[in-house]
Design a protein around this motif. Structure first.
Motif, mmCIF file in Angstrom:
data_model
loop_
_atom_site.group_PDB
_atom_site.id
_atom_site.type_symbol
_atom_site.label_atom_id
_atom_site.label_comp_id
_atom_site.label_asym_id
_atom_site.label_seq_id
_atom_site.Cartn_x
_atom_site.Cartn_y
_atom_site.Cartn_z
ATOM 1 N N ILE A 1 -77.876 -43.911 96.955
ATOM 2 C CA ILE A 1 -77.581 -42.707 97.557
ATOM 3 C C ILE A 1 -77.360 -41.653 96.382
ATOM 4 O O ILE A 1 -76.495 -41.713 95.621
ATOM 5 N N GLY A 2 -78.431 -40.792 96.076
ATOM 6 C CA GLY A 2 -78.620 -40.069 95.065
ATOM 7 C C GLY A 2 -79.315 -40.705 93.928
ATOM 8 O O GLY A 2 -79.086 -41.649 93.342
ATOM 9 N N VAL A 3 -80.560 -40.206 93.696
ATOM 10 C CA VAL A 3 -81.441 -40.392 92.757
ATOM 11 C C VAL A 3 -82.038 -39.426 91.944
ATOM 12 O O VAL A 3 -83.093 -39.383 91.538
ATOM 13 N N GLY A 4 -80.903 -38.936 91.311
ATOM 14 C CA GLY A 4 -81.186 -37.824 90.234
ATOM 15 C C GLY A 4 -81.309 -38.815 89.119
ATOM 16 O O GLY A 4 -81.571 -40.106 89.029
ATOM 17 N N LEU A 5 -80.943 -37.938 87.844
ATOM 18 C CA LEU A 5 -81.227 -38.759 86.590
ATOM 19 C C LEU A 5 -80.421 -40.129 86.376
ATOM 20 O O LEU A 5 -80.741 -41.146 86.045
ATOM 21 N N ARG A 6 -78.908 -39.971 86.751
ATOM 22 C CA ARG A 6 -78.210 -41.139 86.784
ATOM 23 C C ARG A 6 -78.791 -42.275 87.761
ATOM 24 O O ARG A 6 -78.836 -43.531 87.616
ATOM 25 N N GLY A 7 -78.872 -41.838 88.933
ATOM 26 C CA GLY A 7 -79.319 -42.845 90.001
ATOM 27 C C GLY A 7 -80.588 -43.396 89.735
ATOM 28 O O GLY A 7 -80.752 -44.624 90.062
ATOM 29 N N THR A 8 -81.553 -42.833 89.064
ATOM 30 C CA THR A 8 -82.816 -43.431 88.417
ATOM 31 C C THR A 8 -82.543 -44.445 87.808
ATOM 32 O O THR A 8 -83.073 -45.412 87.484
ATOM 33 N N TRP A 9 -81.665 -44.471 86.807
ATOM 34 C CA TRP A 9 -81.319 -45.478 85.724
ATOM 35 C C TRP A 9 -80.921 -46.623 86.538
ATOM 36 O O TRP A 9 -81.339 -47.683 86.318
ATOM 37 N N HIS A 10 -79.966 -46.571 87.644
ATOM 38 C CA HIS A 10 -79.337 -47.723 88.488
ATOM 39 C C HIS A 10 -80.675 -48.139 89.152
ATOM 40 O O HIS A 10 -80.701 -49.513 89.194
ATOM 41 N N LEU A 11 -81.722 -47.314 89.698
ATOM 42 C CA LEU A 11 -82.756 -48.044 90.213
ATOM 43 C C LEU A 11 -83.738 -48.769 89.424
ATOM 44 O O LEU A 11 -84.161 -49.706 89.731
ATOM 45 N N LYS A 12 -83.984 -48.354 88.155
ATOM 46 C CA LYS A 12 -84.828 -48.780 87.102
ATOM 47 C C LYS A 12 -84.015 -50.176 86.946
ATOM 48 O O LYS A 12 -84.882 -51.288 86.883
ATOM 49 N N ASN A 13 -82.917 -50.359 86.596
ATOM 50 C CA ASN A 13 -82.118 -51.568 86.295
ATOM 51 C C ASN A 13 -82.341 -52.789 87.565
ATOM 52 O O ASN A 13 -82.357 -53.636 87.586
ATOM 53 N N ALA A 14 -82.068 -52.082 88.683
ATOM 54 C CA ALA A 14 -81.924 -53.010 89.890
ATOM 55 C C ALA A 14 -83.482 -53.647 90.124
ATOM 56 O O ALA A 14 -83.566 -54.734 90.616
ATOM 57 N N LEU A 15 -84.553 -52.678 89.840
ATOM 58 C CA LEU A 15 -86.081 -53.148 90.178
ATOM 59 C C LEU A 15 -86.361 -54.220 88.958
ATOM 60 O O LEU A 15 -87.085 -55.092 89.414
ATOM 61 N N GLU A 16 -85.417 -54.497 88.181
ATOM 62 C CA GLU A 16 -85.668 -55.499 86.998
ATOM 63 C C GLU A 16 -85.195 -56.933 87.529
ATOM 64 O O GLU A 16 -85.386 -58.114 86.910
ATOM 65 N N ARG A 17 -84.357 -56.906 88.526
ATOM 66 C CA ARG A 17 -83.738 -58.158 89.223
ATOM 67 C C ARG A 17 -84.362 -58.414 90.417
ATOM 68 O O ARG A 17 -84.644 -57.883 91.353
ATOM 69 N N ASP A 18 -84.742 -59.843 90.310
ATOM 70 C CA ASP A 18 -85.252 -60.596 91.420
ATOM 71 C C ASP A 18 -84.237 -61.013 92.715
ATOM 72 O O ASP A 18 -84.472 -61.070 93.962
ATOM 73 N N ASP A 19 -82.839 -60.653 92.280
ATOM 74 C CA ASP A 19 -81.816 -60.930 93.375
ATOM 75 C C ASP A 19 -81.615 -59.455 94.111
ATOM 76 O O ASP A 19 -80.431 -59.325 94.649
ATOM 77 N N VAL A 20 -82.473 -58.554 93.821
ATOM 78 C CA VAL A 20 -81.943 -57.155 94.219
ATOM 79 C C VAL A 20 -83.191 -56.625 95.115
ATOM 80 O O VAL A 20 -84.282 -56.604 94.771
ATOM 81 N N GLU A 21 -83.033 -56.069 96.368
ATOM 82 C CA GLU A 21 -84.168 -55.557 97.001
ATOM 83 C C GLU A 21 -83.552 -54.075 97.403
ATOM 84 O O GLU A 21 -82.594 -53.914 97.925
ATOM 85 N N VAL A 22 -84.367 -53.365 96.759
ATOM 86 C CA VAL A 22 -84.042 -51.702 97.188
ATOM 87 C C VAL A 22 -84.612 -51.451 98.318
ATOM 88 O O VAL A 22 -85.694 -51.026 98.441
ATOM 89 N N THR A 23 -83.926 -51.155 99.360
ATOM 90 C CA THR A 23 -84.350 -51.089 100.876
ATOM 91 C C THR A 23 -84.474 -49.548 101.112
ATOM 92 O O THR A 23 -85.192 -49.290 101.972
ATOM 93 N N ALA A 24 -83.403 -48.841 100.590
ATOM 94 C CA ALA A 24 -83.368 -47.264 100.966
ATOM 95 C C ALA A 24 -83.145 -46.452 99.556
ATOM 96 O O ALA A 24 -82.269 -46.954 98.971
ATOM 97 N N ILE A 25 -83.630 -45.217 99.952
ATOM 98 C CA ILE A 25 -83.060 -44.234 98.853
ATOM 99 C C ILE A 25 -82.929 -43.016 99.617
ATOM 100 O O ILE A 25 -83.402 -42.656 100.756
ATOM 101 N N CYS A 26 -82.002 -42.332 99.158
ATOM 102 C CA CYS A 26 -81.460 -40.974 99.605
ATOM 103 C C CYS A 26 -81.266 -39.995 98.667
ATOM 104 O O CYS A 26 -80.528 -40.138 97.796
ATOM 105 N N ASP A 27 -81.852 -38.755 98.939
ATOM 106 C CA ASP A 27 -81.730 -37.548 98.085
ATOM 107 C C ASP A 27 -81.837 -36.339 98.561
ATOM 108 O O ASP A 27 -82.959 -36.309 99.486
ATOM 109 N N THR A 28 -81.200 -35.022 98.509
ATOM 110 C CA THR A 28 -81.577 -33.873 99.104
ATOM 111 C C THR A 28 -82.822 -33.219 98.281
ATOM 112 O O THR A 28 -83.188 -32.009 98.722
#
Length: 441
Positions: free
Chosen positions: A37-64
């Motif tokens: 929830i929120g994929v601006g500059l800070r959220g994008t860093w969390h997304l990047k790091n989450a995509l590095e992990r095989d134990d995480v599946e990013v199923t949804a993103i939300c931003d206005t």
């Protein structure tokens, strides 16, 4: 070695929860289905790091912001993952995301005013919640976070990444080894020239601004207080065992006059620019002094409107000596070679390097903010997988965030003391220390 490969190799070689509970990656088959929830500059860093992990599946993103969605989808596809479901139908579309059954946890990285209502809604929806730092505008908001956790039994982790900084964790290890003796006083703060962040592009903000200048500058116009306490306070909470045998009791705050932002507009945009008429309430330097139940004192400094180098201003002082981050100085009586003389802290930081960093330095590289973003996300994901309370929990988050509204109140009352609530309702006396304990020698 890439983080994904590291996770696979450590699992194969037997790195288990028993070996290091808060840093064990577990089986790659045990996935956390994550909503962002929120994929601006800070959220994008969390997304990047989450995509590095095989134990995480990013199923949804939300931003206005419509520009952010394609950026994130491209990142997801580049990582070889399936496109995430998108929630972009206005300010409250995050609630539709929270209703989905294929989401275990969410990370909230939105403007500050949204942190509490979104976190409350996420806990009510049964989603393990990670929320970015700062945001509370009232004491009641902080209580709302605690009460929602206690009524739903859904956990919340406050994503204070500076608590994981390498030098900060080395000093934590020294504190626990009583190298500084009994602690007496700590200092920290957020001392960061943000003028180019608050005015972007040029001297614009609000509707004409970009990124954080769209919303962050409004806080400097409308509020006068310690607006960003957590980077300075997060490590100190661990040093002083706050909410775990100790607690913050009271504070007083004072603010200097406000000149920095106005002068910046004049210098960059000219005296005739419309924004030169804006009246900024936020004092250029805000100082907050706190007392603890154990008798220690804490000083925080908020300084974001003036030209200066970056510093969080850490100082840890006890009966046997002290460490000061600025200047990388340390003095320990009976250990330092020369009496009453500073020495470099670097040899100590290397000698007492925390086990987290010694084990995972290579995998943390490139994760953001010198690697500490890896550790804060890792502890969050592992807490979700194990369905346990996180090391920086809702009580810690409420305690750190409440400093903002209390400091505003103190300043408005001419520096009058304010009582800091006990969000644990007395449980702080017996609550056990969790942060950074796994694998510690």
């Amino acid at each position: 070695m890439k983080r994904r490969e590291f996770i696979k190799s450590t699992t194969a070689t037997g790195l288990t929860v028993a070996a290091a509970p808060n840093l064990a990656f577990g089986s790659p088959k045990q996935k956390v289905r994550l909503g962002m929830i929120g994929v601006g500059l800070r959220g994008t860093w969390h997304l990047k790091n989450a995509l590095e992990r095989d134990d995480v599946e990013v199923t949804a993103i939300c931003d206005t912001d419509p520009e952010r969605i394609p950026i994130c989808q491209k990142m997801i596809q580049k990582a070889g993952r399936k496109k995430a479901r998108v929630f972009d139908r206005g300010d409250y579309d995050y609630k539709r995301l929270l209703r989905r059954k294929d989401i275990d946890a969410v990370i909230i990285s939105t403007p500050w005013l949204w942190h509490t209502p979104m976190a409350v809604d996420a806990m009510k929806a049964g989603k393990y919640t990670g929320v970015e730092v700062s945001g509370a505008t009232t004491v009641d908001e902080c209580w709302k976070l605690v009460e929602t956790h206690e009524s739903t039994r859904t956990h919340l982790m406050f994503l204070e990444n500076v608590s994981y900084r390498r030098d900060v964790m080395a000093i934590l290890k020294m504190v626990r080894l009583e190298m500084f003796g009994e602690l007496i006083h700590c200092q920290g703060g957020y001392q960061h020239d943000l003028r180019a962040v608050k005015f972007n592009p040029g001297v614009e903000f609000g509707e004409k601004g970009k990124s954080e200048s769209k919303w962050r500058t409004q806080h400097s116009i409308k509020r006068n207080g310690e607006l960003y306490p957590t980077h300075g306070l997060g490590p100190i909470v661990n040093y002083l065992d706050i909410n775990r045998g100790n607690r913050l009791v009271s504070l007083t705050s004072s603010a200097s006059k406000a000149r920095g932002l106005h002068n910046y507009i004049i210098d960059k945009g000219g005296a005739d620019h419309p924004n030169a008429k804006v009246n900024f309430r936020l004092g250029d330097v805000v100082t907050t002094t706190m007392t603890c139940a154990g008798g220690e004192t804490v000083v925080l400094s908020h300084d974001t409107n003036l030209p200066r180098p970056y510093s969080l201003g850490f100082r840890v002082q006890g009966t046997k000596g002290l460490w000061m981050k600025d200047g990388n100085q340390i003095y320990i009586e009976g250990v330092s070679e020369r009496s009453h003389r500073w020495e470099s802290s670097r040899p100590y930081l290397e000698k007492y390097d925390h086990e987290y960093w010694k084990k995972y330095e290579s995998v943390a590289a490139g994760a953001g903010h010198g690697g500490m973003d890896f550790f804060v996300l890792n502890d969050f994901i592992n807490s979700v997988k194990r369905e346990i309370a996180p090391p920086i929990d809702v009580y810690d988050g409420a305690t750190m965030m409440v400093i903002t509204p209390l400091s505003e109140r103190s300043i408005s009352e001419g520096g009058q003391p304010q009582q800091i609530p006990d969000f644990t309702n007395g449980r702080w006396i017996k609550r056990k220390t969790e942060f950074g304990m796994d694998g510690e020698v």
